[in-house]
Design an enzyme around this catalytic site. Structure first.
Site, short mmCIF file in Angstrom:
data_model
loop_
_atom_site.label_atom_id
_atom_site.label_comp_id
_atom_site.label_asym_id
_atom_site.label_seq_id
_atom_site.Cartn_x
_atom_site.Cartn_y
_atom_site.Cartn_z
N LYS A 14 83.51 -31.46 84.86
CA LYS A 14 84.79 -31.05 85.46
C LYS A 14 85.12 -31.93 86.67
O LYS A 14 86.22 -32.47 86.78
CB LYS A 14 84.75 -29.56 85.88
CG LYS A 14 84.42 -28.61 84.71
CD LYS A 14 84.40 -27.16 85.13
CE LYS A 14 83.30 -26.74 86.09
NZ LYS A 14 81.93 -26.83 85.50
N ARG A 89 86.83 -18.20 87.62
CA ARG A 89 85.54 -18.03 86.93
C ARG A 89 85.37 -16.61 86.44
O ARG A 89 84.37 -16.30 85.79
CB ARG A 89 84.42 -18.34 87.92
CG ARG A 89 83.75 -19.69 87.70
CD ARG A 89 82.72 -19.85 88.79
NE ARG A 89 81.66 -20.73 88.43
CZ ARG A 89 81.60 -22.01 88.80
NH1 ARG A 89 82.57 -22.57 89.49
NH2 ARG A 89 80.56 -22.74 88.46
N ARG A 128 71.09 -35.28 88.05
CA ARG A 128 71.85 -35.29 89.32
C ARG A 128 71.00 -34.69 90.45
O ARG A 128 71.01 -35.20 91.57
CB ARG A 128 73.15 -34.50 89.17
CG ARG A 128 73.96 -34.50 90.47
CD ARG A 128 75.29 -33.83 90.33
NE ARG A 128 75.15 -32.42 90.03
CZ ARG A 128 76.16 -31.60 89.78
NH1 ARG A 128 77.39 -32.08 89.77
NH2 ARG A 128 75.97 -30.33 89.52
N ARG A 134 71.20 -31.42 95.33
CA ARG A 134 71.96 -30.16 95.26
C ARG A 134 71.02 -29.01 94.91
O ARG A 134 70.30 -29.09 93.92
CB ARG A 134 73.08 -30.32 94.21
CG ARG A 134 74.30 -29.47 94.53
CD ARG A 134 75.43 -29.76 93.60
NE ARG A 134 75.73 -28.57 92.82
CZ ARG A 134 76.82 -28.41 92.10
NH1 ARG A 134 77.72 -29.37 92.04
NH2 ARG A 134 77.03 -27.30 91.43
N ARG A 146 72.70 -20.40 85.68
CA ARG A 146 74.12 -20.77 85.85
C ARG A 146 74.82 -20.77 84.49
O ARG A 146 75.96 -20.32 84.36
CB ARG A 146 74.24 -22.15 86.51
CG ARG A 146 73.88 -22.11 87.99
CD ARG A 146 73.58 -23.50 88.54
NE ARG A 146 74.69 -24.42 88.49
CZ ARG A 146 74.56 -25.75 88.64
NH1 ARG A 146 73.37 -26.28 88.85
NH2 ARG A 146 75.63 -26.52 88.62
P1 AP5 Z 1 80.13 -32.96 87.03
O1 AP5 Z 1 81.36 -33.74 86.82
O2 AP5 Z 1 79.70 -32.64 88.41
O3 AP5 Z 1 80.18 -31.60 86.17
P2 AP5 Z 1 80.78 -30.22 86.58
O4 AP5 Z 1 81.29 -29.58 85.32
O5 AP5 Z 1 81.75 -30.36 87.71
O6 AP5 Z 1 79.43 -29.52 87.02
P3 AP5 Z 1 79.05 -28.73 88.33
O7 AP5 Z 1 77.56 -28.62 88.31
O8 AP5 Z 1 79.64 -29.31 89.54
O9 AP5 Z 1 79.73 -27.39 87.94
P4 AP5 Z 1 79.41 -25.95 88.33
O10 AP5 Z 1 80.49 -25.24 87.67
O11 AP5 Z 1 78.04 -25.46 88.06
O12 AP5 Z 1 79.41 -26.08 89.92
P5 AP5 Z 1 80.44 -25.64 91.02
O13 AP5 Z 1 80.31 -26.62 92.09
O14 AP5 Z 1 81.77 -25.34 90.45
O15 AP5 Z 1 78.96 -33.70 86.24
C1 AP5 Z 1 77.63 -33.26 86.32
C2 AP5 Z 1 76.70 -34.49 86.23
O16 AP5 Z 1 76.84 -35.08 84.94
C3 AP5 Z 1 77.05 -35.57 87.26
O17 AP5 Z 1 75.86 -36.17 87.71
C4 AP5 Z 1 77.89 -36.58 86.43
O18 AP5 Z 1 77.79 -37.88 86.93
C5 AP5 Z 1 77.28 -36.43 85.06
N1 AP5 Z 1 78.23 -36.67 83.97
C6 AP5 Z 1 79.52 -36.25 83.92
N2 AP5 Z 1 80.10 -36.63 82.75
C7 AP5 Z 1 79.11 -37.29 82.05
C8 AP5 Z 1 79.09 -37.92 80.77
N3 AP5 Z 1 80.15 -37.94 79.98
N4 AP5 Z 1 77.93 -38.49 80.37
C9 AP5 Z 1 76.82 -38.47 81.17
N5 AP5 Z 1 76.80 -37.91 82.40
C10 AP5 Z 1 77.94 -37.32 82.82
O19 AP5 Z 1 79.82 -24.23 91.47
C11 AP5 Z 1 78.56 -24.14 92.12
C12 AP5 Z 1 78.34 -22.70 92.54
O20 AP5 Z 1 79.35 -22.31 93.49
C13 AP5 Z 1 78.43 -21.65 91.42
O21 AP5 Z 1 77.20 -21.50 90.74
C14 AP5 Z 1 78.79 -20.40 92.23
O22 AP5 Z 1 77.66 -19.89 92.91
C15 AP5 Z 1 79.74 -20.95 93.29
N6 AP5 Z 1 81.15 -20.92 92.86
C16 AP5 Z 1 81.95 -22.00 92.66
N7 AP5 Z 1 83.16 -21.61 92.27
C17 AP5 Z 1 83.12 -20.26 92.19
C18 AP5 Z 1 84.07 -19.28 91.79
N8 AP5 Z 1 85.31 -19.62 91.39
N9 AP5 Z 1 83.70 -17.99 91.82
C19 AP5 Z 1 82.46 -17.62 92.22
N10 AP5 Z 1 81.51 -18.49 92.60
C20 AP5 Z 1 81.85 -19.81 92.58
#
Ligand code: AP5
Length: 190
Positions: A14, A89, A128, A134, A146
Site C-alpha cells: 500500500k 480498517r 523490511r 519497525r 497482523r
Molecule cells: P509496503 O508498501 O510498506 O506495504 P504496506 O501494505 O503499506 O504494509 P505495511 O506493513 O506498512 O501495512 P500495515 O497495514 O501492516 O501497516 P500500517 O502502517 O498501516 O511494503 C512492505 C514491504 O514490501 C516494503 O519493504 C516494500 O519495499 C516491499 N514491497 C512492496 N511491494 C513489493 C513488491 N511488489 N515486491 C517485493 N517487495 C515489495 O499499520 C501498522 C499498525 O498501526 C497496525 O497494525 C495498527 O496497530 C495501527 N494502525 C494503522 N492504521 C490503523 C487504523 N486505521 N485503525 C487501527 N489501527 C491502525
C-alpha cells in the site's frame, strides 16, 4: 476530486504504491500507520497509547484514528483528493469516513484491493524488519497476528464497498512497476 482507499493486508504494498499514485494523480497520501509512528517518535500521549496496540499487531481504537484523519482532512480542504492507506480498517471507520467526506461533498471513488499471497507478505515484512527496525515486523508471530486481525476485522470492509460498486481487486504479486501499471489502469477509469 478523487478519493481512493488503498486496501490490502500488511505488506501488500500500500505504502509503496501510494508513492506512484501521488505522482500520477496529485493526491495527498494519508497513512494512519505513518501518522501513528510520527506520534510515537514525538513521544505524545497518543503515540504512547498507540504503541501498546501496534507492537502486538492489534488495531488502535477507532476514535483515535478517526480523530487523526478528521484533522488531516480539515487541514487540506483545497486538496485534489486523498489516498487513504491503512484506513479505514473497520466498518465503523468506513462509516465515519463517509460522514467526513460527505461534509466535503466528495465520497470515496474506489477501493483498490491489493491481493498478495500470505507467504509473500511474511517474506516482505521480515525482510523490511531486518533493515527498518519497525517493531511490528520483528518476528513472524506478530506479523501473523497482523494478518489474522486484517482477516477478521478489516477484510469485511470489502462487503461494505462492493454493493456500492466501488471495490476493485488488483493483483499485488510481481514487480513494483507491474503492480503500479495495474493500479494506474483502474484509477484512470475512475
Ligand atoms: P509496503 O508498501 O510498506 O506495504 P504496506 O501494505 O503499506 O504494509 P505495511 O506493513 O506498512 O501495512 P500495515 O497495514 O501492516 O501497516 P500500517 O502502517 O498501516 O511494503 C512492505 C514491504 O514490501 C516494503 O519493504 C516494500 O519495499 C516491499 N514491497 C512492496 N511491494 C513489493 C513488491 N511488489 N515486491 C517485493 N517487495 C515489495 O499499520 C501498522 C499498525 O498501526 C497496525 O497494525 C495498527 O496497530 C495501527 N494502525 C494503522 N492504521 C490503523 C487504523 N486505521 N485503525 C487501527 N489501527 C491502525
Amino acid at each position: 476530486m478523487l478519493n481512493l482507499v488503498l486496501f490490502g493486508p500488511p505488506g501488500a504494498g500500500k505504502g509503496t504504491q501510494a508513492e506512484f499514485l501521488i505522482k500520477s494523480f496529485g493526491l495527498i497520501h494519508l497513512s494512519t500507520g505513518d501518522l501513528l509512528r510520527s506520534e510515537i517518535a514525538a513521544g505524545t500521549a497518543l503515540g504512547i497509547e498507540a504503541k501498546n496496540f501496534m507492537d502486538k499487531g492489534e488495531l488502535v481504537p477507532d476514535e483515535v484514528v478517526i480523530g487523526m484523519i478528521k484533522s488531516k482532512l480539515d487541514a487540506n480542504k483545497e486538496a485534489k483528493g486523498f489516498i487513504f492507506d491503512g484506513f479505514p480498517r473497520t466498518v465503523d471507520q468506513a462509516k465515519a469516513l463517509d460522514v467526513l467526506l460527505n461534509e466535503n461533498g466528495t465520497p470515496i471513488s474506489g477501493m483498490l484491493c491489493l491481493q498478495v499471497e500470505k507467504q509473500e507478505l511474511i517474506d516482505r515484512l521480515l525482510s523490511r524488519g531486518k533493515v527498518s527496525g519497525r517493531s511490528d515486523d520483528q518476528n513472524q508471530s506478530i506479523i501473523e497476528n497482523r494478518i489474522t486481525v486484517y482477516t477478521e476485522k478489516t477484510l469485511p470492509l470489502i462487503e461494505y464497498y462492493k454493493p456500492q460498486g466501488k471495490h476493485f481487486d488488483i493483483n499485488g504479486m510481481g514487480t513494483i512497476e507491474e503492480i503500479a501499471g495495474r493500479l494506474q489502469e483502474v484509477v484512470e477509469k475512475l
